[in-house]
Scaffold this motif. Sequence first.
Motif, PDB file in Angstrom:
ATOM      1  N   THR A   1      39.887  15.570  55.993  1.00  0.00           N
ATOM      2  CA  THR A   1      40.840  14.473  55.788  1.00  0.00           C
ATOM      3  C   THR A   1      40.950  14.166  54.301  1.00  0.00           C
TER       4      THR A   1
ATOM      5  N   ALA B   1      36.100   1.716  64.088  1.00  0.00           N
ATOM      6  CA  ALA B   1      35.742   0.367  63.638  1.00  0.00           C
ATOM      7  C   ALA B   1      35.982  -0.641  64.760  1.00  0.00           C
ATOM      8  N   CYS B   2      37.050  -0.436  65.505  1.00  0.00           N
ATOM      9  CA  CYS B   2      37.338  -1.351  66.635  1.00  0.00           C
ATOM     10  C   CYS B   2      36.184  -1.307  67.638  1.00  0.00           C
TER      11      CYS B   2
ATOM     12  N   GLY C   1      25.408  -2.523  56.354  1.00  0.00           N
ATOM     13  CA  GLY C   1      26.380  -3.608  56.168  1.00  0.00           C
ATOM     14  C   GLY C   1      27.798  -3.091  56.067  1.00  0.00           C
TER      15      GLY C   1
HETATM   16  C1  LIG Z   1      39.762   9.166  58.001  1.00  0.00           C
HETATM   17  C2  LIG Z   1      39.279   8.056  58.885  1.00  0.00           C
HETATM   18  C3  LIG Z   1      40.184   7.139  59.373  1.00  0.00           C
HETATM   19  C4  LIG Z   1      39.740   6.125  60.219  1.00  0.00           C
HETATM   20  N1  LIG Z   1      40.648   5.230  60.720  1.00  0.00           N
HETATM   21  C5  LIG Z   1      40.243   4.266  61.567  1.00  0.00           C
HETATM   22  C6  LIG Z   1      41.177   3.347  62.098  1.00  0.00           C
HETATM   23  O1  LIG Z   1      42.372   3.414  61.800  1.00  0.00           O
HETATM   24  N2  LIG Z   1      40.718   2.383  62.955  1.00  0.00           N
HETATM   25  C7  LIG Z   1      39.398   2.282  63.302  1.00  0.00           C
HETATM   26  O2  LIG Z   1      39.037   1.394  64.086  1.00  0.00           O
HETATM   27  N3  LIG Z   1      38.481   3.157  62.809  1.00  0.00           N
HETATM   28  C8  LIG Z   1      38.878   4.132  61.949  1.00  0.00           C
HETATM   29  N4  LIG Z   1      37.954   5.008  61.425  1.00  0.00           N
HETATM   30  C9  LIG Z   1      36.542   4.896  61.828  1.00  0.00           C
HETATM   31  C10 LIG Z   1      35.800   3.817  61.052  1.00  0.00           C
HETATM   32  O3  LIG Z   1      35.966   4.005  59.673  1.00  0.00           O
HETATM   33  C11 LIG Z   1      34.316   3.859  61.394  1.00  0.00           C
HETATM   34  O4  LIG Z   1      34.134   4.050  62.763  1.00  0.00           O
HETATM   35  C12 LIG Z   1      33.642   2.556  60.985  1.00  0.00           C
HETATM   36  O5  LIG Z   1      33.833   2.301  59.614  1.00  0.00           O
HETATM   37  C13 LIG Z   1      32.157   2.613  61.342  1.00  0.00           C
HETATM   38  O6  LIG Z   1      31.540   1.440  60.872  1.00  0.00           O
HETATM   39  P1  LIG Z   1      29.947   1.312  60.906  1.00  0.00           P
HETATM   40  O7  LIG Z   1      29.673  -0.042  60.377  1.00  0.00           O
HETATM   41  O8  LIG Z   1      29.430   1.699  62.237  1.00  0.00           O
HETATM   42  O9  LIG Z   1      29.432   2.430  59.892  1.00  0.00           O
HETATM   43  P2  LIG Z   1      29.656   2.587  58.320  1.00  0.00           P
HETATM   44  O10 LIG Z   1      30.974   2.064  57.903  1.00  0.00           O
HETATM   45  O11 LIG Z   1      29.336   3.994  57.991  1.00  0.00           O
HETATM   46  O12 LIG Z   1      28.556   1.626  57.675  1.00  0.00           O
HETATM   47  C14 LIG Z   1      27.204   1.986  57.641  1.00  0.00           C
HETATM   48  C15 LIG Z   1      26.535   1.172  56.533  1.00  0.00           C
HETATM   49  O13 LIG Z   1      25.129   1.380  56.614  1.00  0.00           O
HETATM   50  C16 LIG Z   1      24.608   1.595  55.311  1.00  0.00           C
HETATM   51  N5  LIG Z   1      23.388   2.391  55.496  1.00  0.00           N
HETATM   52  C17 LIG Z   1      23.305   3.674  55.904  1.00  0.00           C
HETATM   53  N6  LIG Z   1      22.027   4.057  56.007  1.00  0.00           N
HETATM   54  C18 LIG Z   1      21.265   2.980  55.646  1.00  0.00           C
HETATM   55  C19 LIG Z   1      19.853   2.760  55.562  1.00  0.00           C
HETATM   56  N7  LIG Z   1      18.978   3.701  55.894  1.00  0.00           N
HETATM   57  N8  LIG Z   1      19.428   1.534  55.140  1.00  0.00           N
HETATM   58  C20 LIG Z   1      20.314   0.553  54.819  1.00  0.00           C
HETATM   59  N9  LIG Z   1      21.661   0.725  54.880  1.00  0.00           N
HETATM   60  C21 LIG Z   1      22.131   1.924  55.306  1.00  0.00           C
HETATM   61  C22 LIG Z   1      25.727   2.300  54.578  1.00  0.00           C
HETATM   62  O14 LIG Z   1      25.617   2.171  53.177  1.00  0.00           O
HETATM   63  C23 LIG Z   1      26.960   1.577  55.142  1.00  0.00           C
HETATM   64  O15 LIG Z   1      27.277   0.428  54.394  1.00  0.00           O
HETATM   65  C24 LIG Z   1      38.368   6.034  60.574  1.00  0.00           C
HETATM   66  C25 LIG Z   1      37.458   6.954  60.057  1.00  0.00           C
HETATM   67  C26 LIG Z   1      37.895   7.962  59.221  1.00  0.00           C
HETATM   68  C27 LIG Z   1      36.898   8.951  58.692  1.00  0.00           C
END
Ligand SMILES: Cc1cc2nc3c(=O)[nH]c(=O)nc-3n(C[C@H](O)[C@H](O)[C@H](O)COP(=O)(O)OP(=O)(O)OC[C@H]3O[C@@H](n4cnc5c(N)ncnc54)[C@H](O)[C@@H]3O)c2cc1C
Length: 406
Positions: A188, A310-311, A15
């Motif tokens: 970072t 995230a985008c 989530g």
């Molecule tokens: C320093 C930094 C700066 C960034 N800046 C930007 C930016 O400016 N713009 C941008 O677009 N992106 C940016 N990003 C990238 C962005 O943060 C990520 O790509 C994005 O948050 C990924 O989202 P996600 O939902 O795929 O994964 P996540 O945010 O990692 O979410 C995964 C979720 O799954 C849950 N989870 C994991 N394993 C399980 C399991 N087995 N069962 C149930 N739940 C589970 C976790 O608890 C978590 O809530 C940045 C990243 C970093 C590190």
Amino acid sequence: MADIEQQLPVLIVGGGIGGLAAALALSRKGCRVRLIEQAADFKEIGAGIQLGPNVFRMFEVLGLTDAVTRLAAFPENLIMLDSTSGREVTRIPLIGDFRTRFKHPYALIYRADLLAVLLAACRASELIELVVSQKVIHVEETADRVIARTQTGETHAGSALIGADGLWSTIRQILVGDGKPVVAGHITYRAVLSAADMPPDLRWWSMVLWAGEKVHLVHYPMRGGALFNLVAVFHSSRYEEGWDSYGDPAELHERFAKTCAPVRTLLDKIESWRMWVLCDRPPIRNWSRGRLTLLGDAAHPMLQYLAQGACMAIEDAVCLANKVEARRGDFAAAFQAYQEARYLRTGRVQIMARVYGEFYHASGVARELRNLMLSGRTPEQAFESMQWLYGEDDGPTGYGAALRQS
Ligand SMILES: Cc1cc2nc3c(=O)[nH]c(=O)nc-3n(C[C@H](O)[C@H](O)[C@H](O)COP(=O)(O)OP(=O)(O)OC[C@H]3O[C@@H](n4cnc5c(N)ncnc54)[C@H](O)[C@@H]3O)c2cc1C
């Protein structure tokens, strides 16, 4: 969409921004969703996030534009300075011609605010069930369903399953099995500064990047200028695994010792930093099997240097929902079409993010060349170089394919 409505819910594991966006996008197509999050609550740590015009097109599809716009800051420029000399290298205007060309804005937002917008929209949908405090550890696929098992022994049956479980994805190990992510050797440190603590001569209404030898610093305003996001990055081989914890300011100051006075002044302002060990993976073209697929960082983790992780996850969500609708609930076919539409675009961002990291941290001749090339560009030339990423491009690496209903 009768076929979809009659099926078991789609299970989404994770989530974060990607999982919530996927739940919302599928619900908008009439699909029932059960989202399973391991944490007790939905939360985003790590300060700010940049949003390119490409993701605003997705907000439009998801009906979130107004909610995001109310909370975002819209910077005037992208500014790069040389952190050794302190000189400005390039300035790309983000209003006026930029908006005309890319049709949508460039924005900066507090992560928690973006998550809150997604969460409120999910909670408002009767088709979405949010389950917390359950970690999925095992997935089984049968002819007509998917069963997810959690660490605490619960089982969830679904018509399909989407692994949106981030960089350290369990579902990726089940599906792709390619081991741990690649440690970049870049660390970072992130922090948030109140406007009152930000030196007045640095309270710029812009996305600012100070590029240096094996280091860089980013700062930008959030929450109407009440807060500033600070991101400091440096090379280090001291850390081997990705994790987040509190950083060691002494190490940070040592790495930035050669930078100019404004950069060091800013670093001095922060007492408590959170630290991330950056990781990514090389792109792959196949992250789906039958009724299982991946989305966001689980599918294509990338370094943050294009500010697009995230985008990309939100683009994935819109694309996946379009393909599920077009295949009328044939998830295996929909997931193949979704990854086909996404792997070249996300792969290009993964690769280019690494290149940009090199670019920001260049030294010697490479640094001179970077400064020379960027300072000689007109805004029009800069926009041209961003077209594939921000423009509504129908080519194989554009985001047009995510919007297609077929
Ligand atoms: C320093 C930094 C700066 C960034 N800046 C930007 C930016 O400016 N713009 C941008 O677009 N992106 C940016 N990003 C990238 C962005 O943060 C990520 O790509 C994005 O948050 C990924 O989202 P996600 O939902 O795929 O994964 P996540 O945010 O990692 O979410 C995964 C979720 O799954 C849950 N989870 C994991 N394993 C399980 C399991 N087995 N069962 C149930 N739940 C589970 C976790 O608890 C978590 O809530 C940045 C990243 C970093 C590190």
